[in-house]
Design an enzyme around this catalytic site. Structure first.
Site, mmCIF file in Angstrom:
data_model
loop_
_atom_site.group_PDB
_atom_site.id
_atom_site.type_symbol
_atom_site.label_atom_id
_atom_site.label_comp_id
_atom_site.label_asym_id
_atom_site.label_seq_id
_atom_site.Cartn_x
_atom_site.Cartn_y
_atom_site.Cartn_z
ATOM 1 N N SER A 221 135.015 -87.374 44.109
ATOM 2 C CA SER A 221 133.802 -86.552 43.951
ATOM 3 C C SER A 221 133.935 -85.279 44.772
ATOM 4 O O SER A 221 135.031 -84.933 45.211
ATOM 5 C CB SER A 221 132.562 -87.362 44.338
ATOM 6 N N ASN A 222 132.826 -84.602 44.998
ATOM 7 C CA ASN A 222 132.843 -83.387 45.811
ATOM 8 C C ASN A 222 131.627 -83.397 46.738
ATOM 9 O O ASN A 222 130.873 -84.363 46.768
ATOM 10 C CB ASN A 222 132.878 -82.146 44.909
ATOM 11 N N ARG A 223 131.446 -82.319 47.480
ATOM 12 C CA ARG A 223 130.431 -82.338 48.542
ATOM 13 C C ARG A 223 129.019 -81.995 48.057
ATOM 14 O O ARG A 223 128.090 -81.934 48.850
ATOM 15 C CB ARG A 223 130.806 -81.329 49.637
#
Ligand code: CTP
Length: 416
Positions: free
Chosen positions: A217-219
């Protein structure tokens, strides 16, 4: 709670009737006051057995009204007759908590205390949050009263299910303050600049499964996307929020579609934009996903693990192709999350993604971009315009983006 543009300067009447949940209404009065509203509290006699008028007076900074017969402090209201003064020019009457008795009085048109007589005199929208114990909410009499009020145009906030003051479990709990304020915003926004228009907003970072235990995923936490969706609700739009954000409370007033991967977000977006006025792609969509999803948890073995990745669909490009065929959505807003060469990269995306507005977002600073409440962006348009928004709340940026989208209403031709 901070100021809310839609609520700021509004005159709200908060009716409080005699439920133990009356204590929660003090917080509600406080948060609405902090949001910028003038909150005039009207208490029934029973409500005053649970909470002192002084508590409401302290948090609202206003006189509290309860006695139909006494000429109370006028508090700058338009008439010296309390129920007329309260009702005249009010933007909204919220009754929270509303007991079974209060509902019965409202449904029957009784006028034997200041709250019921004010409700009769008021022509503003009526929002009712019932709260009661012991299954009273399910009683046919209560249900019939609620139905009567609903048919007359009242907005009913369904009570929540959980532990009641008696210890019983069931429906009848007053929702939390944030939820109640969400309903107030939805109703105040009705008839706004985007009313009657469907807006699709995406939010959060997609998650691409690797095995049963893991995902890439990402932030992104979805804060900017949710703020845009809230601003659209405030403007009266029919909002569909397609969200990949984990653990966010539902946004009152939006139809929420939960997705996880880029693929599932793409499918949801393409379905929803088919009849939408606008799409705002605030989500941080993964560009790559594991080529193979392991059926079982991948065990550690070697010192390094090579993961073959493949490209995910580019949602905005797919929307661009659809729009060329059907004309929908009529307006598209994209984001550019950049850690370097912000303006050059953003201008490139404005062209390649076929969007009307591109929000350039520098994610390298700690106070902007992912997972914080503030942001700083530049909104680019197709005509070469660039509107810089210095560091401010994501709510304020959401409101500006929605204002820009609303301003395009008049400019875009209707398809077909
Ligand atoms: N976006 C999309 N589909 C993807 C990736 C991104 O629709 N698979 C959208 C985002 O929601 C955003 C815009 O495209 O509105 C730009 O996203 P961004 O991550 O900044 O750029 P990318 O297109 O992914 O390009 P790069 O990662 O190379 O900068």
């Amino acid at each position: 709670m901070t100021e809310i543009a839609l609520v700021n300067g509004k005159r709200l009447i908060l009716g409080v009737s005699g439920s133990i949940a009356a204590y929660k209404a003090v917080d509600l009065a406080s948060k609405l006051t902090q949001a910028g509203a003038q909150v005039d509290v009207v208490m029934t006699e029973a409500a005053q057995r649970f909470v002192s008028p002084l508590s409401f007076q302290a948090v609202s900074g206003r006189p509290v009204y309860s006695d139909m017969w006494r000429a109370e402090e006028r508090g700058g209201l338009p008439s010296h007759i309390a129920h007329i003064g309260l009702a005249e020019g009010a933007n909204l009457l919220l009754i929270a908590p509303a007991t079974a008795n209060t509902l019965a009085k409202l449904a029957g048109g009784f006028a034997d205390d200041l709250l019921s007589v004010t409700a009769l005199a008021a022509s503003c929208p009526l929002v009712i949050a019932p709260a009661m114990d012991g299954g009273m909410i399910e009683h046919p009499a209560t249900r019939a009263n609620l139905e009567t009020l609903r048919q007359r145009g009242a907005h009913i906030i369904e009570p929540e299910t959980g532990r009641l003051a008696s210890g019983l479990m069931g429906s009848g709990r007053l929702p939390e303050t944030a939820t109640l304020i969400g309903h107030v915003r939805r109703v105040l926004g009705l008839g706004g600049a985007l009313s009657g228009h469907k807006l699709v907003v995406t939010a959060g970072g997609t998650r691409e499964a690797l095995d049963p235990a893991r995902a890439i995923s990402n932030r992104s936490t979805g804060k900017q996307g949710y703020a845009i969706a809230q601003a659209a609700i405030d403007a009266g739009a029919d909002v569909v929020l397609i969200t990949a954000a984990a653990d966010r409370p539902p946004l009152v007033g939006a139809t929420q579609l939960k997705v996880e991967s880029a693929e599932s977000m793409s499918a949801a977006v393409l379905t929803q934009v088919a009849d939408a006025f606008a799409l705002i792609m605030a989500a941080a969509v993964a560009d790559y996903r594991p080529r193979d999803i392991a059926a079982q948890k991948i065990k550690k073995s070697n010192s390094a693990l090579n993961l073959p990745l493949e490209r995910t669909p580019d949602i905005l490009l797919a929307v661009k192709a659809e729009r060329e065929k059907t004309g929908y959505p009529m307006v598209v807003v994209g984001f550019a999350a950049e850690s370097e060469n912000l303006m050059a990269n953003a201008r490139g995306k404005l062209r390649s993604k076929g969007v009307d507005l591109l929000v350039a977002n520098d994610i390298s600073a700690g106070d902007a971009g992912f997972a914080v409440d503030t942001n700083r962006v530049v909104v680019l348009d197709k005509d070469g315009g660039a509107h810089k928004i210095n560091l401010t709340s994501k709510a304020a940026i959401g409101a500006t983006i929605i204002e820009r989208v609303a301003s395009l209403l008049a400019c875009v031709p209707s398809p077909g």
